[in-house]
Enzyme design. Structure first.
Site, mmCIF file in Angstrom:
data_model
loop_
_atom_site.group_PDB
_atom_site.id
_atom_site.type_symbol
_atom_site.label_atom_id
_atom_site.label_comp_id
_atom_site.label_asym_id
_atom_site.label_seq_id
_atom_site.Cartn_x
_atom_site.Cartn_y
_atom_site.Cartn_z
ATOM 1 C CG ASP A 10 4.715 12.654 24.604
ATOM 2 O OD1 ASP A 10 4.299 13.427 23.715
ATOM 3 O OD2 ASP A 10 5.887 12.692 25.019
ATOM 4 C CB SER A 11 6.411 11.182 20.562
ATOM 5 O OG SER A 11 6.965 12.269 21.281
ATOM 6 C CD GLU A 158 12.076 11.393 24.135
ATOM 7 O OE1 GLU A 158 12.378 10.202 24.082
ATOM 8 O OE2 GLU A 158 11.057 11.805 24.739
ATOM 9 C CG HIS A 194 9.412 16.201 25.013
ATOM 10 N ND1 HIS A 194 8.295 15.681 24.396
ATOM 11 C CD2 HIS A 194 10.308 15.187 25.103
ATOM 12 C CE1 HIS A 194 8.522 14.399 24.114
ATOM 13 N NE2 HIS A 194 9.730 14.082 24.533
HETATM 14 N N1 DGL Z 1 5.736 15.951 23.490
HETATM 15 C C1 DGL Z 1 5.530 16.086 22.080
HETATM 16 C C2 DGL Z 1 4.723 17.359 21.827
HETATM 17 O O1 DGL Z 1 4.048 17.832 22.740
HETATM 18 C C3 DGL Z 1 6.850 15.995 21.382
HETATM 19 C C4 DGL Z 1 6.757 15.672 19.974
HETATM 20 C C5 DGL Z 1 7.961 14.991 19.380
HETATM 21 O O2 DGL Z 1 8.103 13.793 19.584
HETATM 22 O O3 DGL Z 1 8.705 15.653 18.655
HETATM 23 O O4 DGL Z 1 4.694 17.913 20.738
#
Ligand code: DGL
Length: 277
Positions: A10-11, A158, A194
């Site tokens: 994930d990011s 975050e 998130h």
């Molecule tokens: N958890 C990511 C998603 O499901 C977040 C993306 C982001 O970093 O903006 O889209």
């Protein structure tokens, strides 16, 4: 070929909401979680950037021995998955697999709506890509789908502001806009990994009879089913019940946040992503 852990990417922290459900359903398997926290959020980045960063992450997880990688991120699934599956993977290693979170979520949505009107809350990238509309359109053509981008929600998570009073303004605003667009919506997909962290606030602002649906459980069930249907891949997944965590940012910060999200002490290691040619 040596077996390895299942990779999750994930990011940032969002994929932990998926990992948590996967661990519950499949406690015997080993996992490697990679969060690109140093470059999060991905939500408003271009297709090219999201593809570049996601491919780096996939290559890194392959280099750690993963044969199967789950993009536990809707933005990466929406903007990078198809190119990685169709263009990159055949060159990198046609025996390995990369799966996303949008398809399993789209498959299940039919069980959650009576009105046939479904809402999607997601990042700008996910909503603009119209990936949910396309997937749901293919699987359940009778459903009406409306999307709403919530660009502030990932930064709220975050930055650990998801349970603070300031978050209410942004949560209320986007739910209101979505329901204004289609007042018949009775099921809302949380199309960003998130967002389960905002679930309490989301529920507070939802009118009665409208359900918010996190996707972790559906992704976990779909992964289990995938491994059942693909014994050749299942045999390449190690089973020691061990989860290792990596982040591209400071491990100490990741440990604090991840421990909070997963309700257990986490010790992450630093990962440096670069293209492995
Ligand atoms: N958890 C990511 C998603 O499901 C977040 C993306 C982001 O970093 O903006 O889209």
């Amino acid at each position: 070929m040596k077996a390895g852990a299942i990779g999750l990417f994930d990011s940032g922290y969002g994929g932990l909401t998926v990992l948590s459900e996967i661990k519950t359903l499949m406690p015997r398997y080993d996992f490697i979680y990679l969060g690109d926290n140093a470059r999060a959020p991905y939500g408003n980045r271009s297709f090219e950037r999201v593809h570049e960063f996601t491919l780096q992450a996939v290559e890194w997880l392959f280099s750690k021995g993963c044969h199967l990688v789950i993009l536990a991120c809707n933005t990466a699934s929406a903007k990078a998955l198809r190119s990685i599956q169709q263009i990159d993977l055949p060159k990198l290693d046609p025996e390995r697999r990369v799966l996303g979170v949008i398809r399993p979520t789209a498959e299940q949505i039919i069980h959650h709506t009576r009105s046939g009107h479904v809402g999607i809350l997601g990042t700008e990238g996910t909503i603009q890509s119209r990936s949910y509309e396309m997937e749901i359109g293919k699987l359940h053509p009778g459903l009406t789908v409306s999307g709403e981008a919530c660009p502030m929600w990932v930064p709220l998570v975050e930055n650990r502001e998801f349970d603070k009073a300031g978050a209410d303004y942004f949560v209320e605003q986007h739910i209101h806009r979505l329901l204004e667009r289609d007042p018949q919506i009775d099921a809302i997909i949380l199309g960003c990994t998130h967002y389960p962290l905002l679930l309490d606030k989301i529920r507070q602002h939802l009118p009665q009879g409208i359900h918010a649906i996190p996707q972790g459980r559906q992704v976990a069930e779909s992964l289990l089913d995938y491994l059942y249907r693909h014994p050749e891949m299942e045999s390449k997944c190690t089973k020691g019940g061990i989860v290792r965590y990596f982040t591209t940012d400071a491990p100490e910060k990741f440990n604090q946040m991840a421990s909070l999200f997963l309700n257990e002490p986490i010790t992450a290691q630093k990962a440096t992503l670069e293209r492995i040619k």
